[in-house]
Scaffold this motif. Structure first.
Motif, PDB file in Angstrom:
ATOM      1  N   VAL A   1     -62.191  69.036  74.647  1.00 24.38           N
ATOM      2  CA  VAL A   1     -63.204  68.552  75.592  1.00 24.38           C
ATOM      3  C   VAL A   1     -64.133  67.567  74.904  1.00 24.38           C
ATOM      4  CG1 VAL A   1     -65.105  69.234  77.083  1.00 24.38           C
ATOM      5  CG2 VAL A   1     -63.073  70.669  76.939  1.00 24.38           C
ATOM      6  N   ARG A   2     -64.571  67.921  73.682  1.00 23.63           N
ATOM      7  CA  ARG A   2     -65.474  67.021  72.958  1.00 23.63           C
ATOM      8  C   ARG A   2     -64.794  65.708  72.594  1.00 23.63           C
ATOM      9  NH1 ARG A   2     -66.966  72.114  70.697  1.00 23.63           N
ATOM     10  NH2 ARG A   2     -65.486  71.830  68.994  1.00 23.63           N
ATOM     11  N   GLU A   3     -63.463  65.748  72.373  1.00 28.98           N
ATOM     12  CA  GLU A   3     -62.750  64.544  71.941  1.00 28.98           C
ATOM     13  C   GLU A   3     -62.488  63.584  73.093  1.00 28.98           C
ATOM     14  OE1 GLU A   3     -58.523  63.326  69.755  1.00 28.98           O
ATOM     15  OE2 GLU A   3     -59.230  65.402  69.739  1.00 28.98           O
ATOM     16  N   PHE A   4     -62.171  64.119  74.273  1.00 25.93           N
ATOM     17  CA  PHE A   4     -61.716  63.254  75.357  1.00 25.93           C
ATOM     18  C   PHE A   4     -62.738  63.067  76.480  1.00 25.93           C
ATOM     19  CE2 PHE A   4     -57.633  65.127  73.755  1.00 25.93           C
ATOM     20  CZ  PHE A   4     -57.158  63.960  73.182  1.00 25.93           C
TER      21      PHE A   4
ATOM     22  N   ALA B   1     -61.052  68.105  82.647  1.00 26.19           N
ATOM     23  CA  ALA B   1     -61.758  66.938  82.109  1.00 26.19           C
ATOM     24  C   ALA B   1     -61.092  66.433  80.845  1.00 26.19           C
ATOM     25  CB  ALA B   1     -63.219  67.295  81.831  1.00 26.19           C
ATOM     26  N   SER B   2     -60.635  67.343  79.965  1.00 24.81           N
ATOM     27  CA  SER B   2     -59.999  66.906  78.726  1.00 24.81           C
ATOM     28  C   SER B   2     -58.637  66.274  79.000  1.00 24.81           C
ATOM     29  CB  SER B   2     -59.856  68.090  77.762  1.00 24.81           C
ATOM     30  OG  SER B   2     -59.123  69.127  78.362  1.00 24.81           O
ATOM     31  N   ILE B   3     -58.015  66.599  80.142  1.00 24.68           N
ATOM     32  CA  ILE B   3     -56.766  65.935  80.531  1.00 24.68           C
ATOM     33  C   ILE B   3     -57.082  64.574  81.148  1.00 24.68           C
ATOM     34  CG2 ILE B   3     -54.780  66.039  82.079  1.00 24.68           C
ATOM     35  CD1 ILE B   3     -54.889  69.088  81.797  1.00 24.68           C
ATOM     36  N   MET B   4     -57.993  64.577  82.119  1.00 20.45           N
ATOM     37  CA  MET B   4     -58.335  63.355  82.843  1.00 20.45           C
ATOM     38  C   MET B   4     -58.904  62.291  81.909  1.00 20.45           C
ATOM     39  SD  MET B   4     -60.689  63.160  86.272  1.00 20.45           S
ATOM     40  CE  MET B   4     -60.611  64.934  86.311  1.00 20.45           C
ATOM     41  N   GLY B   5     -59.657  62.723  80.878  1.00 14.11           N
ATOM     42  CA  GLY B   5     -60.281  61.776  79.969  1.00 14.11           C
ATOM     43  C   GLY B   5     -59.297  60.978  79.146  1.00 14.11           C
TER      44      GLY B   5
ATOM     45  N   ILE C   1     -57.597  58.848  88.972  1.00 16.67           N
ATOM     46  CA  ILE C   1     -59.036  59.105  89.138  1.00 16.67           C
ATOM     47  C   ILE C   1     -59.723  59.022  87.781  1.00 16.67           C
ATOM     48  CG2 ILE C   1     -58.883  61.616  88.902  1.00 16.67           C
ATOM     49  CD1 ILE C   1     -60.966  59.750  91.515  1.00 16.67           C
ATOM     50  N   HIS C   2     -60.871  58.330  87.730  1.00 17.80           N
ATOM     51  CA  HIS C   2     -61.559  58.056  86.457  1.00 17.80           C
ATOM     52  C   HIS C   2     -62.607  59.117  86.168  1.00 17.80           C
ATOM     53  CE1 HIS C   2     -63.525  55.948  83.219  1.00 17.80           C
ATOM     54  NE2 HIS C   2     -64.666  55.966  83.885  1.00 17.80           N
ATOM     55  N   LEU C   3     -62.575  59.646  84.951  1.00 17.05           N
ATOM     56  CA  LEU C   3     -63.573  60.626  84.511  1.00 17.05           C
ATOM     57  C   LEU C   3     -64.809  59.904  84.001  1.00 17.05           C
ATOM     58  CD1 LEU C   3     -64.321  63.609  83.764  1.00 17.05           C
ATOM     59  CD2 LEU C   3     -63.398  63.092  81.488  1.00 17.05           C
ATOM     60  N   GLU C   4     -65.969  60.219  84.594  1.00 11.79           N
ATOM     61  CA  GLU C   4     -67.237  59.655  84.118  1.00 11.79           C
ATOM     62  C   GLU C   4     -67.789  60.453  82.948  1.00 11.79           C
ATOM     63  OE1 GLU C   4     -68.550  56.921  84.961  1.00 11.79           O
ATOM     64  OE2 GLU C   4     -67.649  56.386  86.877  1.00 11.79           O
ATOM     65  N   GLY C   5     -67.658  61.760  82.982  1.00 12.17           N
ATOM     66  CA  GLY C   5     -68.166  62.589  81.888  1.00 12.17           C
ATOM     67  C   GLY C   5     -68.339  64.023  82.344  1.00 12.17           C
ATOM     68  N   ILE C   6     -68.929  64.836  81.465  1.00 14.22           N
ATOM     69  CA  ILE C   6     -69.140  66.257  81.741  1.00 14.22           C
ATOM     70  C   ILE C   6     -70.572  66.619  81.393  1.00 14.22           C
ATOM     71  CG2 ILE C   6     -66.736  66.916  81.372  1.00 14.22           C
ATOM     72  CD1 ILE C   6     -67.525  67.776  78.534  1.00 14.22           C
TER      73      ILE C   6
END
Length: 987
Positions: free
Chosen positions: A609-612, A671-675, A683-688
């Protein structure tokens, strides 16, 4: 005892504050019980009876104004509407209803027309403009809240008991609302209506004060401030923040960095900052309590940030304020001198008192005296000390370079970190010694004879004086590069003025000194001279150097040859296409492209999660409204404003409270997949947001929502070329995912999102549903066990759980069918087992109405039983591109009845007037049941009345979508109810 009482009081305060926090405050907007005059609400009825306002008594025998009605028919057009109720900024309100209702069996009326329920509606308005005819007395434009049923019914001889119902209305956006009550054949009395909203009470928590807050959305951000004697650290502190929930209760803990100031500690469960008592201190801001003053210090007042040292005690500049105060050490004890003619060795014992410190060192002061007991003066620079004259760690020092036959006074002093602060100076112990008259000789002329790679032959001059005899020479040699490192220096004795130093390092510089020993002892070392072993720096003809160069060149050539071979092998293997497959989430890596990394392969999934995924500060996000519900919590629309960037809308997935660690990991895994994906159709990940509650995932906002519901809402509104454009975007996104070696496993129209420009983007990358084996969702439940979307899944994935990019192609064919049928459910009302059996018997979905033949053939290609025979996504994209360039081919559609058919798949049975008994049955058959109330309220109560309906009639019914109008009129024509009225044309 006093401390125990303080702790008990603090616990009571914390408990009381928690109980107050758990109760939301209410603000009443309207309460008919408090009205002293007639309510004069508006009533409407097409027939008698109608709502009647009368005076009555409540349960406390207080006079109240009530409305009652007792219907004898089942008509639903008996309405009662309140006056405008202003919402005062609330985004949602609650309506508490107190009413009584007579049991149908106790009334002399037709059983079917009698109802024991009534409907509650509301209408929003910015002005008080309601009249007897506006808004219209029908569900649209009113918004239905609920059909209210009685829990307690009045019957002859029974207990007289009223009903209380509380309902929620919202979201509200306009100035106020009207409440509307619609009787449905009931005999009832509306005793009181109370309208109120909930708000979060003022709260003190975590050293922060938050004001009374009205929730204006799912969660309302409240900005607070630190309590007295507390502050936030840093140059640009952010104010404390907390979220007020829509139920009027504070959500979780506040985001705050408020801490008590120096000299103050948190008390009463972090509700206030209290000054440190006398004899205590707190040196910095932070959560810790006050501490007792360290040894030999005291505080002179309450609220002290530090304690001052008592007289005679000190703190060194490097000491922190929370360390004890200390004092200088006492004198060293029992110094013992050992004189060797003009050199001296001093040893002593440690002081009896170290002053309470561990940084004890020693210094030696040397004074040269004219005679024993005479005047003395400092020795000067000619005297040498080993290891040093000051800062001595041990209790021994060697001194040389003294004059012969001279009296010296040596004082050994003990010091520590606070000695310079003492006005009395360091304590020392003094001794006097006299040197010998005999003086050793100095040696000079040190030079090199010969040198090899491991040895040096050295010579020096023999002193010419004859009044003493040289007993021995001593050489000291050290590697120059290593300086004074341990074992870098060595000693050697010689009986003459020549020596051979062996076992040396090649090409290394050595510093060499020599001294002579006589009966008076050793003299001083000569000046250091540097010598170097072979080979010298400019000696490039050494055979070993040449050999080394040749070996290095050979190694370089070998590396080049091996590298070229590896490159050729990889170049050839680049064109191989290994099959991509997964097992429990493990994917084979692709070659030559960026490869998706499964977050569950990390030892700590949080690291993925922290990486992506980028962490976003919660202050940058503003939640505006709830737009749906997800697997883990609610889905909201909000705004994201990052400093320096343009504000934009985002979709926010929230993790509901009470989650487990596994649920949190599963939630953030999406989120770590989408990132890892960057593509215009993904679909674009903005963040968490993980640093505060609730945990959130932020993605770009897609205005038109899920593709299946969007198509059903706009049935018949898009041309074939527009639909093909949507399919091309989905195929492009899936091509990108397949090249990333990612298998989606749940490709369906419900997992495709559409923005305002009709761009389709693949979404829903959560894997948790595939890891759980229990579910009540018929979309994913299989009689085979586990969770699989049967209608969209390839046969091999259902039977063997073998998910590949080829199984995603099968799912894409189903998505094509959904798009071309405007959101129709695949396989209609067939059960999951029937679908599995039909596919096993090689039956496939027929073409949707007006579907181009080319597209249905492409669907059939995607549904090949052998997965190796199915096209790749790159082939699908190319095929759709050709179709877009040649739109004329879209005009070729499948002929009715063409192709194989099967009773299992023929779900579109023909409609006849006899098969549709009522207007409601007919509308449900053509999936237009949403308009049933519109038809009935307009008087279309039988099928025969539909014969002369026109497009203008449909508009008056509130049916504005052209596709829905066309579907209804076409169905009427198919039923054989001919309409000869002119103007019944859609376009």
């Amino acid at each position: 005892m006093e401390l125990l009482s303080r702790n008990v009081a603090a616990l009571w305060i914390i408990l009381l504050e928690f109980l107050l926090r758990s109760v939301a405050e209410e603000e009443v907007l309207m309460n008919t019980k408090t009205e002293t005059s007639d309510l004069k609400w508006t009533t409407y009825s097409r027939s008698k009876p109608e709502w009647e306002e009368i005076s009555g008594l409540d349960e406390d025998n207080n006079s109240v104004r009530t409305y009652q009605i007792c219907q004898t028919d089942g008509a639903s057009s008996h309405w009662l509407r309140s006056k405008l109720i202003e919402r005062r900024g609330a985004s949602q309100v609650y309506v508490e209803l107190l009413f009584t209702m007579i049991e149908c069996s106790s009334r002399n009326t037709h059983h079917r027309s009698c109802k024991e329920t009534f409907n509650l509606y509301y209408y929003q308005s910015d002005t008080d403009d309601a009249t007897a005819t506006h808004p219209a007395w029908m569900e649209n434009p009113y918004i239905k809240v609920d059909t209210v049923a009685a829990d307690h019914l009045l019957r002859k001889g029974g207990e007289k008991k009223s009903n209380v119902k509380t309902l929620r209305l919202g979201p509200l956006t306009k100035r106020g609302i009207y409440l509307a009550f619609q009787a449905q054949g009931a005999c009832m009395a509306l005793l009181s209506v109370r309208v109120f909203f909930k708000k979060c009470p003022a709260l003190t928590r975590s050293l922060s004060v938050f004001p009374e807050t009205v929730p204006r959305s799912l969660v309302q951000e409240a900005v607070g401030q630190c309590v007295a004697n507390a502050a936030q650290p840093g140059p640009n502190p952010r104010p404390p923040k907390m979220f007020c929930g829509e139920d009027g209760q504070w959500v979780d803990q506040p985001t705050t960095t408020c801490t008590c100031l120096p000299g103050f500690e948190a008390s009463h469960g972090e509700l206030e900052c209290r000054a440190c008592p006398l004899g205590h201190f707190k040196m910095g801001s932070g959560p810790g309590p006050c501490s007792v003053c360290p040894d030999s210090s005291h505080s002179g007042e309450m609220g002290s940030a530090s304690c001052v040292c008592r007289p005679g005690f000190y703190r060194a500049p490097t000491d922190s304020p929370d360390t004890p105060c200390t004092r200088p050490p006492s004198s060293p004890r029992s110094p013992v001198p050992q004189v060797n003619d003009t050199s001296l060795t001093l040893e002593w014992s440690e002081p009896l008192d170290s002053g309470g410190r561990t940084d004890l060192t020693y210094s030696v002061e040397c004074r040269m005296c004219s005679a024993p007991g005479g005047s003395c003066m400092p020795c000067g620079d000619g005297v040498n000390y080993r290891p040093s004259q000051t800062g001595i760690q041990g209790r021994r020092v060697s001194i040389w370079g003294l004059r012969p036959h001279t009296t010296y006074s040596f004082t050994v002093m003990a010091l520590n970190g606070v000695s310079p602060l003492s006005q009395q100076g360091p304590a020392g112990e003094t001794i006097n010694i006299t040197t010998s008259p005999n003086v050793p000789v100095l040696v000079s002329g040190l030079r090199k004879g010969t040198a090899t790679e491991s040895s040096l032959t050295l010579h020096w001059n023999t002193p010419t004086q004859s009044h003493y005899r040289i007993l021995q020479y001593q050489l000291r040699y050290c590697e120059k590069e290593r300086g004074s490192e341990e074992n870098s220096c060595h000693f050697m004795e010689s009986n003459n003025n020549e020596v051979v130093l062996s076992d040396l390092r090649r090409a290394t510089q050595y510093e060499v000194q020599v001294r002579a020993r006589t009966l008076a002892g050793y003299g001083s070392f000569s000046q250091a001279v540097v010598f170097r072993t072979l080979p010298d720096e400019d000696d490039s003809s050494s055979p070993l150097l040449v050999t080394g160069i040749l070996i290095a060149m050979g190694m370089l050539l070998l590396i080049i040859v091996i590298g070229a071979a590896i490159y050729c092998i990889r170049k050839q293997s680049h064109f191989k296409d290994p099959e991509m497959s997964d097992k429990n989430g493990q994917y084979l890596m692709g070659q030559g492209v960026k490869v998706y990394i499964d977050p569950f392969t990390y030892e700590d999934p949080n690291e993925a999660v922290r990486e992506f995924a980028k962490e976003i500060d919660v202050s940058c996000v503003k939640i505006e409204e709830v737009i749906g519900a997800g697997e883990f919590g609610e889905v909201c629309r909000g705004r994201l404003r990052i400093p320096g960037k343009k504000e934009n809308y985002v979709a926010i997935k929230t993790l509901k409270g009470g989650y487990t660690d596994k649920q949190r990991r599963d939630f953030l895994s999406e989120a770590s997949i989408m990132g890892q994906f960057q593509h215009p159709n993904i679909i674009h990940l903005e963040g968490i947001i993980t640093a505060s509650c609730p945990v959130m995932i932020l993605t770009e906002f897609m205005e038109n929502g899920a593709l299946d519901s969007f198509l059903r809402l706009n049935d018949g509104q898009f041309t074939p070329i527009q639909l093909v454009g949507m399919l091309r975007g989905i195929a492009s996104g899936m091509k990108y995912l397949s090249e990333m070696s990612y298998v989606h496993r749940d490709l369906a129209a419900r997992n495709i999102l559409v923005n305002s420009n009709l761009v389709c983007k693949v979404s829903d990358f959560g894997l948790s549903r595939f890891l759980q084996e229990n579910s009540s969702d018929p979309t994913y439940t299989s009689s085979l066990g586990g969770k699989i979307p049967i209608r969209w899944t390839a046969p091999e994935a259902i039977a063997f759980r073998k998910f590949t990019s080829a199984s995603d192609v099968w799912s894409y064919g189903i998505v094509m069918w959904e798009v071309m049928s405007f959101g129709e459910r695949p396989y209609w009302d067939m059960s999951n087992q029937d679908v599995i059996n039909a596919i096993e018997q090689d039956y496939r979905l027929p073409p949707p109405p007006d579907c181009p033949t080319f597209l249905h053939q492409l669907m059939l290609d995607c549904w090949q039983k052998e997965r190796t025979a199915r096209p790749r996504f790159s082939n699908i994209v190319s095929a759709l591109d050709k179709l877009i360039r040649n739109p004329a081919s879209l005009k070729i559609t499948a002929q009715e009845g063409a192709g194989p058919s099967h009773p299992l798949l023929d779900q579109r049975s023909p409609l006849t007037p006899s098969s549709c008994g009522t207007v409601g049955d007919w509308l449900r058959a053509i999936k237009m049941e949403r308009y049933e109330e519109n038809f009935l309220q307009a008087g279309y109560t039988s099928m025969q009345l539909l014969a002369h309906i026109t497009t203008e009639d449909l508009l008056r019914l509130g049916i504005t979508l052209a596709g829905h109008q066309k579907k209804i009129l076409s169905s009427i024509e198919a039923l054989g109810i001919q309409n000869k009225t002119p103007g019944n044309v859609l376009y």
